[in-house]
Structures are given as structure tokens and as C-alpha cells.
Motif scaffolding. Structure first.
Motif, PDB file in Angstrom:
ATOM      1  N   VAL A  92      48.570 118.243 -21.681  1.00 24.40           N
ATOM      2  CA  VAL A  92      49.585 118.883 -22.342  1.00 24.40           C
ATOM      3  C   VAL A  92      50.664 119.286 -21.339  1.00 24.40           C
ATOM      4  O   VAL A  92      52.181 118.660 -21.930  1.00 24.40           O
ATOM      5  N   ARG A  93      49.802 119.436 -20.440  1.00 22.90           N
ATOM      6  CA  ARG A  93      51.607 120.149 -19.547  1.00 22.90           C
ATOM      7  C   ARG A  93      52.179 118.572 -18.167  1.00 22.90           C
ATOM      8  O   ARG A  93      52.796 118.612 -18.005  1.00 22.90           O
ATOM      9  N   LEU A 129      52.162 119.520 -29.228  1.00 20.72           N
ATOM     10  CA  LEU A 129      52.446 118.918 -31.171  1.00 20.72           C
ATOM     11  C   LEU A 129      53.567 118.245 -31.458  1.00 20.72           C
ATOM     12  O   LEU A 129      53.992 117.365 -31.895  1.00 20.72           O
ATOM     13  N   ALA A 130      54.631 119.437 -31.847  1.00 28.64           N
ATOM     14  CA  ALA A 130      55.668 119.550 -32.435  1.00 28.64           C
ATOM     15  C   ALA A 130      57.251 118.672 -32.307  1.00 28.64           C
ATOM     16  O   ALA A 130      57.219 117.418 -32.199  1.00 28.64           O
ATOM     17  N   TYR A 131      56.684 118.646 -30.255  1.00 31.43           N
ATOM     18  CA  TYR A 131      57.738 116.956 -29.017  1.00 31.43           C
ATOM     19  C   TYR A 131      56.803 115.989 -29.852  1.00 31.43           C
ATOM     20  O   TYR A 131      58.001 114.940 -30.242  1.00 31.43           O
ATOM     21  N   ALA A 150      46.230 128.026 -27.347  1.00 30.50           N
ATOM     22  CA  ALA A 150      47.353 127.407 -28.980  1.00 30.50           C
ATOM     23  C   ALA A 150      48.216 126.880 -28.260  1.00 30.50           C
ATOM     24  O   ALA A 150      49.233 125.872 -28.131  1.00 30.50           O
ATOM     25  N   GLU A 151      49.405 128.045 -27.538  1.00 35.44           N
ATOM     26  CA  GLU A 151      50.697 127.835 -27.910  1.00 35.44           C
ATOM     27  C   GLU A 151      51.163 126.239 -26.902  1.00 35.44           C
ATOM     28  O   GLU A 151      52.098 125.751 -26.967  1.00 35.44           O
ATOM     29  N   PRO A 152      50.784 126.189 -25.269  1.00 34.98           N
ATOM     30  CA  PRO A 152      51.365 124.994 -25.428  1.00 34.98           C
ATOM     31  C   PRO A 152      50.981 123.606 -26.196  1.00 34.98           C
ATOM     32  O   PRO A 152      51.511 122.897 -25.777  1.00 34.98           O
ATOM     33  N   VAL A 153      49.341 123.411 -26.570  1.00 36.55           N
ATOM     34  CA  VAL A 153      49.483 122.708 -27.653  1.00 36.55           C
ATOM     35  C   VAL A 153      50.189 122.324 -28.047  1.00 36.55           C
ATOM     36  O   VAL A 153      50.353 121.122 -28.896  1.00 36.55           O
TER      37      VAL A 153
END
Length: 519
Positions: free
Chosen positions: A94-95, A244-246, A237-240
Motif C-alpha cells: 500500500v505504501r 483502499l479509499a484512494y 489499518a490506517e494506511p490500508v
């Protein structure tokens, strides 16, 4: 006491005799350089992870592909656990990998993590590292492609833009409805910090199904994120969630969907109205195989609107939602059988994701919307497959006739998986006969999964096999044999050469014996 496996026995354990691979006292060289202090410095503008996982993520990011497997296994030998490896793999994806221009292609490095995890859970203990090691190697290829396309990296969240906890949900839904990327990122960050997992994913289950862009990958990402976070822990969860929203806002090359009437959005807008006509007692219906057959016929020839409307009609007549899911699972499998390819594969994996969301959400309207959206998506997959490659094969599930294999038991399995490489329809017909005879689905599933480990060289091998091997248990008993047989066409066959990672891992296993670490 576990046995030592040589490279030859590692590669030789295959479908013959129905045997599965086992890894005994094996290990990798532990002689590679450590990550230096300079390499561990972080750019303050880049999103940071939990300090407990950041060094492992950096290892995946910074180690060259040709040495990474050895580095990871060295850490496993020193005690790094399965969940930490899985978390680092997801977070590195995700990063470093952008879900643009589509939530697919290189982004499969993220999408495949849960599928590899499911494959691990279903494997014999000695094999459980193999899918994860494969996914780690695959991440490096996606990372390299992302670098070629601009070297996107997730930035640190804008702390000043975040709404208050009491306004985060409203801010998120408003920004999602406007397709506002910066507003969504700020709001989802606040949600991640101040709201519960179920509350947040109720929103994502809904938004993941709202449009047909990226051939179902949005819904797949929602389901996979929820499932993987439940394994690795909510602290990650925060970066995931930001990723996901992006991804759900991807509408590459199009006008803002909130201000346009674009074809990928029309089923959702229509179904938001149509869902209101479903009666409150819709969940109390009775199983109805006739309804399954009727909807399956509509999925073959009707429009996306026809399919959604028929679901409403069937529920109104007292049909069980399970019979509707039977039709949709069978419809996706039949598409695979009639035109094996990337589009029909995603009809199956999207149906798997939407079915999972349906079973997980507690919101009644969301559940009804997921039924209608899945029904609408399958004709869209059918038409997209026809546009890309011509008409579908004439053989439908009703026309599929069983053909007895020459052998029985394990010999029949060997025959079926050999035929997959020569004549897919013959393998499908023999599978149907095998399952309707003395054969057990578990036998076939275990053999199919083994071949993915040995032969798989693409994320879709794991995504597809994990989806269909899971979904076969969701199809009603009398229809299960048809589902499994129709799904065979995109599984790996025994005549293919082993993937390069198996060769590499087996060679590394042979170099230095070490105590096997069980998951």
C-alpha cells in the motif's frame, strides 16, 4: 521427527498418489548483509507505520528481488512470525504501489495478499510459507513497475485537514459521494483513528460495490482488506484504509462521476431506487432451484437491468437469497467455462468478494444492494468478454455432459489435471463425472491448490483458485458439482513446468538445514 527433503523430492512430490508437498528440516543461508542505519532513515513526508513493523517493511522495500526471499527466511529462522510477515507484505504494497491507472495490473501485489493468506491457511503445515514467499517475490515485480510509471509513494496524512471524530463519518460519505480525493483521505484517516472496524467497513462494503470500473477489483480490495486486517491486527489499518479509499475513487480518464452519467455508475443509481421495492421479509424465503435456473438463464442473455429486476421479483415471490447466490456463483463459473480468460476470471473473483461482503455486513440495505449489484455485474462481464474475444462457447451448465475418466480415484485426478492442458472441456466433463461418482471435492481441491503452488506464476492464479475453492462450499449441495466442474478451466494443469520460485526456494532449502518454523 521430520524427514529431510532433498531438492529432487521437493519438486517430485506432486499429484501422483495425491501427495502434497511437505517441508521438513530446511532453511536458507543466513549470510546476507544486515540493513544499515543509513538505509533505515525515513523521508518525513512519507507515511510511517507502527514502529514494530517498519523495519520489516523497509526490508521488503529495499532488498533487491534476487536476495529478498533469502533475507525473509533468515528472519523467519530468527523468530519473526507469520502475521508480521503478512502485515509487512500488505503495508509495503500500500505504501509503494499506486492503484492507478486501474485497481489492477501492478496493484495485484496488494490484491493478492489475502488470497495467498487463504492458500496458506488451507495448506499442510509444512507448505504454509510457500504462498507468502511467492507473494513477497511478486511484490518486487509490482514495485519495479510502479517505479517505471513514476515511483508513487503514499504520503503522510495531512493532519491539519482531518475532521473531528464526531464529523468524520459524515465528512467521509460526503467526500466519497463527490469523488473528492483529498477530502476522502482526510476523513478516512480520522475514521481509522477514532472509529471501530465494523463501523468503517460497513461504509466500504457499500462503496466498494457502487461502480463497475476496474472489472470488480474495487469490491475485491474491500473484502481482502477486511479479511487481512482481521489477521494482522487493526493497529495497521490506517494506511490500508487510506489506500483502499484512494482505490475506490479511481475513475481514470473520466469526468467526475458525481457530475456525469457514466455507464459504470448506472446500475448503482438504478439499484438505489430498485432496492426499496424489496419486501422487509426478503431473507425468509425458501430454497428454489427453479428460481436458480431462471436467474441463470437471464444472466446468459439478459441485460444488467434485467438481472437486477429479476432478483427483486424472485425475492418478492419468496425465493431464498441462497438460491439467488447459487445462480450468480454458477453464472460466473459458467462464464469461465464458456470463455476462459481474464474478464471471466474476474466475474468469479468479484462474485466471491461481493458474496463475502453480503455475508459480513450487518446493514440490511447494503445486503440488498450487493445482491442487485452482483446480478447487474455478471451481464456486464459477459458482454465485455464478448467484445474482447467473440461469442461464448455454446456449452452451458445444463448442456454439460459427464464423461467418465479412464481411471478411478487418484488416477482419475491425474487424468483430469493432465487433460486441462490439452482439452479443457474434456477435463470439465470428467470432473463432473468424478464428483458425481465416488470422488470427493476435497480431493480435487487439494490437488488443484498444489498445482497453483507448483505452477502458478501470476497473481490471478492465487486470486482465482482461492475464490472458487472457497465458493464451492457456498453453492447448494445439488449444484456444487456443476460449479466445481465449470470452474476448472482456469486452474493450473499438471503438464506445465514448475514456476521459477519453486526451483529457487527448493535450492535454497537444500543449502542449510534448519529447524522448520510452524505457523
Amino acid at each position: 521427527m521430520s524427514a529431510r527433503f532433498t531438492r529432487r523430492s521437493f519438486l517430485g512430490k506432486s499429484l501422483a498418489g495425491g501427495a502434497l508437498l511437505g517441508l521438513g528440516d530446511v532453511g536458507f543461508l543466513d549470510r546476507l548483509r544486515p540493513v544499515g542505519a543509513a538505509e533505515a532513515r525515513l523521508d518525513p513526508s512519507i507515511v510511517r507505520f507502527d514502529p514494530s513493523i517498519e523495519p520489516l517493511v523497509r526490508l521488503l522495500e529495499d532488498t533487491p528481488r534476487d536476495r529478498l526471499i533469502e533475507e525473509v527466511v533468515a528472519r523467519i529462522k530468527r523468530g519473526v512470525g507469520y502475521r508480521d510477515i503478512l502485515a509487512a507484505l500488505l503495508l509495503a504494497g500500500v505504501r509503494n504501489v499506486q492503484p492507478r491507472p486501474s485497481v489492477g495490473f501492478k496493484f495485484h501485489a496488494v490484491l493478492v495478499v489475502n488470497s495467498a493468506h487463504l492458500a496458506s491457511l488451507s495448506s499442510p503445515v509444512g507448505m504454509r510459507w510457500l504462498p507468502i514467499l511467492w507473494a513477497i517475490d511478486y511484490f518486487k515485480s509490482s514495485q519495479a513497475r510502479d517505479v517505471e510509471e513514476g515511483n508513487w509513494t503514499m504520503r503522510a496524512a495531512d493532519e491539519s485537514a482531518m475532521p473531528s471524530p464526531s464529523r468524520a463519518r459524515e465528512a467521509f460519505t460526503s467526500a466519497m459521494d463527490r469523488w473528492d480525493e483529498s477530502g476522502v483521505d482526510a476523513a478516512v484517516t480520522a475514521l481509522a483513528r477514532h472509529s471501530g472496524a465494523s463501523e468503517i467497513f460497513e461504509l466500504f462494503f457499500r462503496y466498494g460495490a457502487r461502480d463497475f470500473r476496474s472489472i470488480g477489483h474495487k469490491a475485491i480490495y474491500v473484502a481482502n482488506s477486511w479479511r487481512t486486517l482481521n489477521c494482522i491486527g487493526w493497529r495497521h489499518a490506517e494506511p490500508v484504509l487510506r489506500s483502499l479509499a484512494y482505490a475506490l475513487l479511481n475513475h481514470h480518464g473520466e469526468d467526475n462521476p458525481s457530475k456525469s452519467d457514466l455507464s459504470p455508475d448506472r446500475p448503482w443509481r438504478r439499484n438505489l431506487e430498485l432496492v426499496r421495492s424489496i419486501k422487509p421479509e426478503w431473507r425468509a424465503g425458501a430454497p428454489d432451484d427453479g428460481a436458480t435456473a431462471s436467474l441463470l438463464s437471464t444472466l446468459r442473455t439478459g441485460s444488467d437491468e434485467d438481472a437486477s429486476r429479476q432478483v427483486v421479483e424472485l425475492l418478492g415471490r419468496g425465493c431464498s437469497p441462497a438460491s439467488i447466490w447459487d445462480a450468480m456463483l454458477l453464472g460466473a463459473a459458467e462464464l469461465v467455462m464458456r470463455k476462459p480468460g481474464i474478464l471471466t476470471l474476474h466475474a468469479a473473483t468479484t462474485t466471491n468478494a461481493l458474496r463475502f461482503a453480503f455475508e459480513t455486513t450487518a446493514d440490511d440495505e447494503t445486503r440488498r444492494l450487493l445482491l442487485l449489484q452482483n446480478a447487474a455485474f455478471l451481464p456486464l462481464f459477459r458482454e465485455a468478454a464478448i467484445r474482447r474475444g467473440g461469442e461464448l462457447d455454446a456449452t452451458t451448465i445444463e448442456k454439460l455432459q459427464p464423461a467418465e475418466p479412464e481411471g478411478s480415484g487418484r488416477a482419475a485426478l491425474r487424468e483430469i489435471f493432465a487433460d486441462l492442458g490439452r482439452d479443457r472441456l474434456a477435463a470439465t466433463r470428467k470432473t463432473l463425472a468424478f464428483l458425481r461418482g465416488a470422488g470427493q471435492p476435497d480431493e480435487l481441491i487439494n490437488a488443484a491448490r498444489l498445482l497453483v503452488f507448483l505452477k502458478g506464476d501470476d497473481a490471478h492464479d492465487y486470486k482465482y483458485s482461492s475464490a472458487v475453492l472457497e465458493d464451492c462450499w457456498s453453492v447448494s449441495g445439488p449444484r456444487r458439482d456443476e460449479f466445481v466442474a465449470a470452474s476448472m478451466s482456469l486452474l493450473r494443469n499438471s503438464g506445465e513446468r514448475d514456476n521459477s520460485l519453486v526451483e529457487r526456494v527448493s535450492a535454497a532449502f537444500e543449502r542449510v538445514p534448519a529447524r522448520t518454523r510452524k505457523l
